[in-house]
Design an enzyme around this catalytic site. Structure first.
Site, PDB file in Angstrom:
ATOM      1  N   HIS A 144       0.881  -1.177   0.000  1.00  8.95           N
ATOM      2  CA  HIS A 144       0.000   0.000   0.000  1.00  8.95           C
ATOM      3  C   HIS A 144       0.918   1.227   0.000  1.00  8.95           C
ATOM      4  CE1 HIS A 144      -2.788   2.952   1.804  1.00  8.95           C
ATOM      5  NE2 HIS A 144      -3.777   2.136   1.507  1.00  8.95           N
TER       6      HIS A 144
ATOM      7  N   ASP B 246       3.047  -4.376   8.018  1.00 15.43           N
ATOM      8  CA  ASP B 246       1.820  -3.602   7.852  1.00 15.43           C
ATOM      9  C   ASP B 246       0.668  -4.598   8.008  1.00 15.43           C
ATOM     10  OD1 ASP B 246      -0.448  -2.350   6.973  1.00 15.43           O
ATOM     11  OD2 ASP B 246       0.351  -1.722   5.043  1.00 15.43           O
TER      12      ASP B 246
ATOM     13  N   GLN C 155      -4.515  -5.206   6.957  1.00 15.41           N
ATOM     14  CA  GLN C 155      -5.488  -6.158   6.408  1.00 15.41           C
ATOM     15  C   GLN C 155      -5.467  -7.508   7.108  1.00 15.41           C
ATOM     16  OE1 GLN C 155      -7.760  -5.229   4.357  1.00 15.41           O
ATOM     17  NE2 GLN C 155      -6.907  -3.260   3.751  1.00 15.41           N
TER      18      GLN C 155
ATOM     19  N   LYS D 191     -10.522  -0.547  10.206  1.00 12.58           N
ATOM     20  CA  LYS D 191     -10.657  -1.731   9.344  1.00 12.58           C
ATOM     21  C   LYS D 191     -11.016  -2.958  10.177  1.00 12.58           C
ATOM     22  CE  LYS D 191      -7.161  -0.134   6.035  1.00 12.58           C
ATOM     23  NZ  LYS D 191      -7.967   0.503   4.997  1.00 12.58           N
TER      24      LYS D 191
ATOM     25  N   CYS E 103      -4.798   2.635  -3.563  1.00  8.37           N
ATOM     26  CA  CYS E 103      -3.570   3.168  -2.978  1.00  8.37           C
ATOM     27  C   CYS E 103      -2.415   2.193  -3.166  1.00  8.37           C
ATOM     28  CB  CYS E 103      -3.745   3.501  -1.487  1.00  8.37           C
ATOM     29  SG  CYS E 103      -4.938   4.800  -1.215  1.00  8.37           S
TER      30      CYS E 103
END
Lengths: 421, 149
Positions: A138, A215, A218, A241, A379
């Site tokens: 991302h 990261d 997700q 999220k 993104c």
């Protein structure tokens, strides 16, 4: 093979017992219609919806506890502080950190990554050093490192991926060397859904003594994450999220590293003492939390984690996996639809393109039928370039979505193709 | 689906499939690049200006059906017009898609461009329809890069 089949069967059984209607009743936003059609919310990878218990926890804070934290000796400030620090304890258990002081509250994964860039990167990375990221990041995990490389004269190296959207691990091993100072990769790709084998990747980096930032934007909402088992050095994720309000998020860091790092922002609450000559910074985690944070949102994040635990995280993940399998099957069966991201290990995200039809046109037509998907580059422009598409449409699932909603999606995609034929 | 069929009319779908003047213009003496960072739509408008008139115009790039059809029909509408007329059309088109111009009841030169009036029901798509026009305007005025953000 036998074990895979067994686990698939188990997953299907778990998914079959998932009472999705009961779960849906927890989410007030899902009860509405859009353009006269029941809302089909398939944009969970962008922002997921918030259950009633989280809304109520936020309201309760605002109605009964609102005050500034870590400051007042008065009753309300203590209540607010207790609730805020309670949320940190909940986060600590959620990712299995060694200590809650390793869980820094931030505005979201983006701010978490920027915190590490400023606090760790600017202090420990210099000219000729190398930072490794992957081809499926991302922008939040590309741009901060690019900015740092520009500033320091360091070099950004990129792990390539294959046509299925899987990282080429041999290439990764080849990129690691004594100049590598940091590896920053996502756990799950927001544009492709690929689950990366981060445990093995972290192990490889550690052989060179290189810290790894994950990261987790997700992954945190969709799978069990154990930062001690992974042995990652940093792990960032966003509350919005994972069924909490915007403005909430966490960056986990190993205490040893966080202690060595420079603060991110300067201000109130991050100091021990200030004179015009010198400031002594506060201990963890306050060192990284300057100013008044998003107290209500972070308390909401704690409540969202409690909610996830109450419904069963493993069962939720199994159900989502079955939904993804079903959606993949349905969309693959439509002529002209091409799925972007066909890795063996995927979670929650289904990106697709349709021959000769731009993703934005798909998005607009789906919206008219009440279906919310993301259309665009997510993104992740380098991912679009890698697959040579200007944009994709992306359906992303949560445990409150249903197979019937997948059917509505598939049927409407057929309608899109008809309009453009 | 009525607003939708208003948006995706046959003429628009046809221009999307077979965009007119879709090529690089070798004789161009003005050009500009238009970019919509929100959706990644990107196009270049080429102009051959002579004696203050648009002798030739073309475009290339990629985008959604609305942006492609709008670009295609923009080139047809602007070709042969004076710089002033082209600018006036740009203003009228922009006012129509943003809902400021009642194209049916006020004097205007929009002609078949009126089929884009349906775009105003889709606020996020207004930029798609106006990107080529902004880019043409920029090319006329010697700006090289325009972004709709």
């Amino acid at each position: 093979m036998a074990t895979i089949e067994k686990s698939l069967t188990e997953e299907k059984e778990q998914a079959a017992t998932w009472d999705v209607e009961r779960i849906r009743a927890d989410f007030p936003v899902l009860r509405q219609t859009v353009n006269g059609k029941p809302l089909v919310y398939l944009d969970n990878a962008a922002s997921s919806q918030v259950p009633q218990v989280v809304i109520e926890r936020g309201s309760m804070y605002l109605e009964q506890e609102h005050s500034n934290i870590h400051r007042g000796v008065h009753y309300l400030s203590q209540k607010a502080t207790t609730a805020y620090e309670g949320a940190r304890e909940t986060v600590k258990r959620f990712i299995n950190a060694r200590g809650s002081k390793e869980c820094i509250f931030v505005r979201g994964a983006t701010e978490g990554i920027n915190l590490v860039m400023h606090g760790y990167g600017r202090k420990f990375i210099s000219a000729e050093d190398e930072i490794i990221i992957s081809a499926m990041e991302h922008h939040a995990n590309i741009v901060p490192w690019q900015m740092l490389c520009e500033e320091k004269g360091a070099r950004l190296r990129v792990i390539p991926m294959n046509d299925a959207g899987e990282l080429l691990l041999d290439e990764y091993e080849g990129l690691l060397n004594e100049r590598t100072k940091l590896v920053a990769v996502n756990h799950v790709s927001n544009a492709l859904g690929t689950i990366n084998p981060i445990k093995a990747m972290i192990e490889s980096a550690h052989k060179y003594g290189v810290p790894v930032l994950i990261d987790g934007a997700q992954s945190a909402p969709h799978m069990i994450v154990d930062v001690q088992d992974l042995d990652c050095d940093f792990y960032a994720f966003s509350g919005h999220k994972m069924f909490a309000p915007t403005g909430s998020g966490v960056v986990y860091g190993k205490a040893r590293l966080l202690e060595q790092m420079n603060p991110f922002q300067g201000g109130g609450d991050m100091i021990k003492s200030v004179t015009f000559e010198k400031t002594t910074f506060a201990d963890l985690p306050n060192k990284f939390e300057a100013g008044t944070p998003a107290i209500a949102s972070q308390i909401g994040l704690g409540a969202a984690i409690d909610y996830l635990n109450s419904i069963g995280r493993e069962q939720a993940a199994a159900y989502e996996h079955e939904l993804l399998r079903y959606a993949t099957e349905r969309l693959s069966g439509i002529e002209g639809v091409r799925i972007i991201g066909t890795a063996r290990e995927k979670a929650s995200v289904l990106s697709f393109v349709i021959d000769e039809i731009h993703a934005h046109d798909i998005g607009t037509i789906l919206d008219q039928e009440g279906i919310a998907v993301r259309a665009g580059h997510h993104c992740a422009q380098p991912v679009m370039q890698r697959f040579n598409v200007p944009a994709t449409a992306r359906a992303s699932f949560a445990f409150y979505n249903t197979k019937e909603e997948v059917d509505v999606l598939a049927n409407t995609i057929e309608k899109v193709i008809e309009i453009f034929s | 689906m009525s607003e939708l069929s208003e948006l995706y009319q046959q003429v628009i779908l046809d221009h999307n499939k077979k965009p007119r003047n879709f090529r690089k213009l070798e004789t161009a003496n003005h050009s500009a690049e238009g970019y919509n960072p929100l959706c990644g739509d990107q196009l270049t408008v080429y102009l051959h200006l002579e004696d203050d008139a648009v002798r030739e115009i073309s475009f290339e790039g990629s985008g959604c059906a609305i942006s492609k059809a709008a670009a295609s029909m923009m080139t047809q509408a602007v070709k042969g017009k004076s710089k002033h007329e082209a600018e006036q059309l740009f203003t009228e088109f922009h006012r129509m898609v943003t809902g400021e111009l009642d194209e049916e009841n006020t004097q205007n030169a929009l002609g078949n461009l009126k089929i884009f009036s349906g775009v105003r029901e889709f606020p996020v798509r207004i930029k798609c329809a106006s990107l080529a026009w902004h880019t043409m305007h920029a090319a006329l005025n010697n700006q090289e890069l325009v972004s709709t953000e």
